[in-house]
Design an enzyme around this catalytic site. Sequence first.
Site, PDB file in Angstrom:
ATOM      1  N   ASN A   7      -5.331  -4.764  -2.440  1.00 25.85           N
ATOM      2  CA  ASN A   7      -4.512  -3.770  -1.748  1.00 25.85           C
ATOM      3  C   ASN A   7      -5.398  -2.984  -0.785  1.00 25.85           C
ATOM      4  O   ASN A   7      -5.956  -1.947  -1.140  1.00 25.85           O
ATOM      5  CB  ASN A   7      -3.851  -2.844  -2.783  1.00 25.85           C
ATOM      6  CG  ASN A   7      -2.883  -1.855  -2.163  1.00 25.85           C
ATOM      7  OD1 ASN A   7      -2.877  -1.626  -0.961  1.00 25.85           O
ATOM      8  ND2 ASN A   7      -2.064  -1.237  -2.997  1.00 25.85           N
ATOM      9  N   ARG A  97      -1.553  -7.186  -0.374  1.00 24.26           N
ATOM     10  CA  ARG A  97      -0.629  -6.266   0.288  1.00 24.26           C
ATOM     11  C   ARG A  97      -0.872  -6.308   1.794  1.00 24.26           C
ATOM     12  O   ARG A  97      -2.000  -6.195   2.258  1.00 24.26           O
ATOM     13  CB  ARG A  97      -0.844  -4.847  -0.216  1.00 24.26           C
ATOM     14  CG  ARG A  97       0.000  -3.804   0.530  1.00 24.26           C
ATOM     15  CD  ARG A  97      -0.424  -2.408   0.156  1.00 24.26           C
ATOM     16  NE  ARG A  97       0.245  -1.402   0.966  1.00 24.26           N
ATOM     17  CZ  ARG A  97      -0.370  -0.358   1.511  1.00 24.26           C
ATOM     18  NH1 ARG A  97      -1.671  -0.191   1.366  1.00 24.26           N
ATOM     19  NH2 ARG A  97       0.319   0.529   2.210  1.00 24.26           N
ATOM     20  N   HIS A 186       5.648   1.509   2.938  1.00 29.43           N
ATOM     21  CA  HIS A 186       5.492   1.843   1.516  1.00 29.43           C
ATOM     22  C   HIS A 186       6.617   1.254   0.658  1.00 29.43           C
ATOM     23  O   HIS A 186       6.931   1.773  -0.417  1.00 29.43           O
ATOM     24  CB  HIS A 186       5.436   3.370   1.304  1.00 29.43           C
ATOM     25  CG  HIS A 186       4.257   4.033   1.936  1.00 29.43           C
ATOM     26  ND1 HIS A 186       4.369   5.215   2.636  1.00 29.43           N
ATOM     27  CD2 HIS A 186       2.947   3.671   1.994  1.00 29.43           C
ATOM     28  CE1 HIS A 186       3.188   5.570   3.101  1.00 29.43           C
ATOM     29  NE2 HIS A 186       2.300   4.647   2.721  1.00 29.43           N
ATOM     30  N   ARG A 247      -2.992  11.563   9.347  1.00 32.89           N
ATOM     31  CA  ARG A 247      -2.029  11.220  10.392  1.00 32.89           C
ATOM     32  C   ARG A 247      -1.105  12.398  10.685  1.00 32.89           C
ATOM     33  O   ARG A 247      -0.686  13.113   9.776  1.00 32.89           O
ATOM     34  CB  ARG A 247      -1.209   9.993   9.975  1.00 32.89           C
ATOM     35  CG  ARG A 247      -1.949   8.683  10.135  1.00 32.89           C
ATOM     36  CD  ARG A 247      -1.170   7.523   9.535  1.00 32.89           C
ATOM     37  NE  ARG A 247      -1.699   7.149   8.233  1.00 32.89           N
ATOM     38  CZ  ARG A 247      -1.163   6.231   7.450  1.00 32.89           C
ATOM     39  NH1 ARG A 247      -0.075   5.593   7.821  1.00 32.89           N
ATOM     40  NH2 ARG A 247      -1.709   5.937   6.286  1.00 32.89           N
ATOM     41  N   GLU A 390       1.468   0.088  -7.507  1.00 33.64           N
ATOM     42  CA  GLU A 390       1.684  -0.946  -6.502  1.00 33.64           C
ATOM     43  C   GLU A 390       1.131  -2.293  -6.958  1.00 33.64           C
ATOM     44  O   GLU A 390       1.709  -3.340  -6.657  1.00 33.64           O
ATOM     45  CB  GLU A 390       1.041  -0.532  -5.178  1.00 33.64           C
ATOM     46  CG  GLU A 390       1.767   0.588  -4.462  1.00 33.64           C
ATOM     47  CD  GLU A 390       1.104   0.960  -3.162  1.00 33.64           C
ATOM     48  OE1 GLU A 390       1.795   1.004  -2.132  1.00 33.64           O
ATOM     49  OE2 GLU A 390      -0.121   1.216  -3.160  1.00 33.64           O
TER      50      GLU A 390
END
Length: 404
Positions: A7, A97, A186, A247, A390
């Site tokens: 990931n 991912r 996501h 961000r 995840e």
Amino acid sequence: MQILVLNPGGNSLKVEIVRCEPDQRHAFEGTKSISVIIEDIGKSPTLSTYQGKKVVHTEAIEASDYAQAVESLFFWLRNGNEDRHRDLREIECVGVRVVHGGPDLISPTPITAEVERQIVDLERLAPLHNKSSIEVLEPVRRRFPQVAIYAVFDTAFHRTIPQHAALYAIPLELSEKHRIRRYGFHGISHRFMMERYAFIAGKSVEECNLVTMHLESGCSVTAIRNGRSIENTMGLTPLEGLMMGTRSGDVDPSLLPLLVREEQLSLDDVMKILNKHSGLLGVSGESLDTRVLMKHYETNSRIKLAMDMFSHRVLKAVGAYLAVLGGADAVIFGGGIAENTKLLRAHLGDRLRWCGLELDDDANERLIDLEGELSTRDSRIKAWVIPVEEGLQIAHECCCALAS
């Protein structure tokens, strides 16, 4: 089945080895034998091992780029204890991912030369992420030449967002020509939260109307109606939406030419500011880590401003999505910030009372990096903390794809 999950993040690589049973129906039924993260890739890289959410060991590692990070990981596994070496030998599938799958890559997909080309082409829309997903492939192929490698896409869960929510208000011809739309991100995380909540509530996912929050270095909120994503705060790229770790999230588009003109910057320079030097880090001037920031929330005015801005923007998104859904069964807090920042959860709970949410103050104090209900028994809308896994979700989706 033993799955190696890779990931990649902005400058980190989470790695898990997950065992999925043939008859499991949900991602959370998988078990992790290895959970590590390689951080600060290209600078001063370290490898940390986890038990649950807690770091139990950290050591320096060679990782000038993502390819070397994977090579160093394999060396660490081979030269560790017998359990680690056995886990490496028993890998039957690798799941990677990939942040941006565009309009065509909408399910777990074997990484062929053509799929790799498409992922590379989408780097222009996810330059901080897609590139690193490609970089990990060569050492994986050398180590596991006969093992299937699957890409699992963050955008796939959001393929159900309807056109009226996905399109930008630009000439439709431009949207169609360049396939410009809000893809959402996501999705792996939002799917995990949805399916876990459905299990807890004793419902099918098709019965669930939820607002899910993935709040980490990257942040997004999703509106889910009858088990399908109908809107996500991120857009064409992962820069749109909430204020994040580094961000900016949403800004007036006219900000870009203004900074180019007034600061004598190139467009690439401005994009670097918005992606790498804004958000919590840019406003606070200290850190993108809310655990660090909250230690100084009451004494540092810039840090207080950063956290208040962040909480406000999450509140706006959740409130908007409750309106889009016409109400919801629950709001779900997931991702590191949501799982351990009491201030954020209290702020949302206080300002969402109008819709029937009643936060349990004791539960908010107690549930740090733990699953549990945040709302009171009488709350009309439920609130839950569901720590995101995840790696389990990626592994489960790979197993399902192999079995189909």
